[in-house]
Scaffold this motif. Structure first.
Motif, PDB file in Angstrom:
ATOM      1  N   GLN A  57       2.203   1.668   5.249  1.00  0.00           N
ATOM      2  CA  GLN A  57       1.831   0.330   5.767  1.00  0.00           C
ATOM      3  C   GLN A  57       2.066  -0.516   4.585  1.00  0.00           C
ATOM      4  O   GLN A  57       2.491  -1.570   4.729  1.00  0.00           O
ATOM      5  N   GLY A  58       1.193  -0.131   3.528  1.00  0.00           N
ATOM      6  CA  GLY A  58       1.599  -0.929   2.520  1.00  0.00           C
ATOM      7  C   GLY A  58       2.843  -1.436   1.834  1.00  0.00           C
ATOM      8  O   GLY A  58       3.353  -2.440   1.593  1.00  0.00           O
TER       9      GLY A  58
ATOM     10  N   ALA B 283       4.602  -4.174   3.865  1.00  0.00           N
ATOM     11  CA  ALA B 283       4.336  -5.509   3.519  1.00  0.00           C
ATOM     12  C   ALA B 283       4.979  -6.018   2.223  1.00  0.00           C
ATOM     13  O   ALA B 283       4.968  -7.554   1.895  1.00  0.00           O
TER      14      ALA B 283
ATOM     15  N   GLY C  80       8.287  -7.664   0.870  1.00  0.00           N
ATOM     16  CA  GLY C  80       9.054  -8.315   1.420  1.00  0.00           C
ATOM     17  C   GLY C  80      10.610  -8.052   0.851  1.00  0.00           C
ATOM     18  O   GLY C  80      10.744  -7.604  -0.189  1.00  0.00           O
TER      19      GLY C  80
ATOM     20  N   SER D 169      -3.588  -2.769  -3.491  1.00  0.00           N
ATOM     21  CA  SER D 169      -3.285  -3.322  -2.190  1.00  0.00           C
ATOM     22  C   SER D 169      -3.930  -2.561  -0.997  1.00  0.00           C
ATOM     23  O   SER D 169      -4.105  -3.074  -0.057  1.00  0.00           O
TER      24      SER D 169
END
Length: 173
Positions: free
Chosen positions: A90-91, A94, A96, A109
Motif C-alpha cells: 500500500q505504501g 502512494a 506517484g 511512511s
C-alpha cells in the motif's frame, strides 16, 4: 503466498518481455515478467482470455508501455501477502509516477522506521509489479538496487516514467 482458489491467469507480451497476469474474484493479484524472482507456480491456475480484470490490466499495461497511461485504475487483491507485506505494498501505491523513494523512507511512511530490511524483502515480493510500483524504490544514496524483474527492466521503467520511453524499452528488452 496464498492465492484464492478462484485465481485465473493470462499471458501477453510487453516491450520488456512476456508477462503473466493473475486475478481472483476480488481483483488483480499478480503481474510478473517471465522468470521474475518470487513468481509463484501458476501451472494450476486456469487460463482466462475473457476475464474482465485480466483484459483491463493488459490494456492498461500496454497503454503504460506506450506512454499513454501514467496511473493504473484496477481493482487489486493483495490478500496473498502478510499484513506487513500488504502495508508495504500500500505504501508503494502512494509513490506517484516519476517519483522515487528509498527503502528507509518507505519504512518511515508505513510507521515502522526500524524495519528497512523487512521493507526491502516485502518490496521484492510484490506480486503485482509495475502496477504496484516497486521499481520506484531506490537505495538511500539514490542508487538502483535490486528488482525482482531485473535491473535492466527497473532502469527501463524509470526511464519510461521520466519521458525517454522508446529507447529505454528497446534497450531493456
Amino acid at each position: 503466498m496464498n492465492y484464492h482458489a478462484s485465481t485465473q491467469q493470462s499471458r501477453f507480451t510487453t516491450p520488456l518481455g512476456p508477462m503473466v497476469l493473475a486475478a481472483s474474484d476480488q481483483g488483480l493479484c499478480g503481474a510478473w515478467f517471465d522468470g521474475q524472482r518470487h513468481q509463484p507456480d501458476t501451472s494450476r491456475w486456469p487460463h482466462a482470455t475473457r476475464h474482465a480484470v485480466l483484459q483491463a490490466a493488459q490494456e492498461q499495461l500496454l497503454a503504460y508501455f506506450d506512454g499513454r497511461l501514467r496511473a493504473f485504475d484496477l481493482p487489486l487483491d493483495l490478500a496473498a501477502g502478510t499484513a506487513f507485506q500488504r502495508a508495504v505494498w500500500q505504501g508503494l501505491l502512494a509513490i506517484g509516477p516519476g517519483r522515487l523513494t528509498s527503502y528507509g523512507a518507505l519504512a518511515r511512511s508505513i510507521g515502522n522506521p526500524a524495519a528497512v530490511r523487512a521493507v526491502g524483502a516485502a518490496v521484492g515480493r510484490n506480486p503485482v509489479c509495475v502496477i504496484v510500483p516497486c521499481h520506484r524504490v531506490v537505495g538511500s544514496d539514490g542508487s538502483l538496487t535490486g528488482y525482482a524483474g531485473g535491473l535492466p527492466r527497473k532502469t527501463a521503467l524509470l526511464a519510461l516514467e521520466a519521458g525517454s520511453q522508446p529507447d529505454a524499452l528497446r534497450r531493456a528488452a
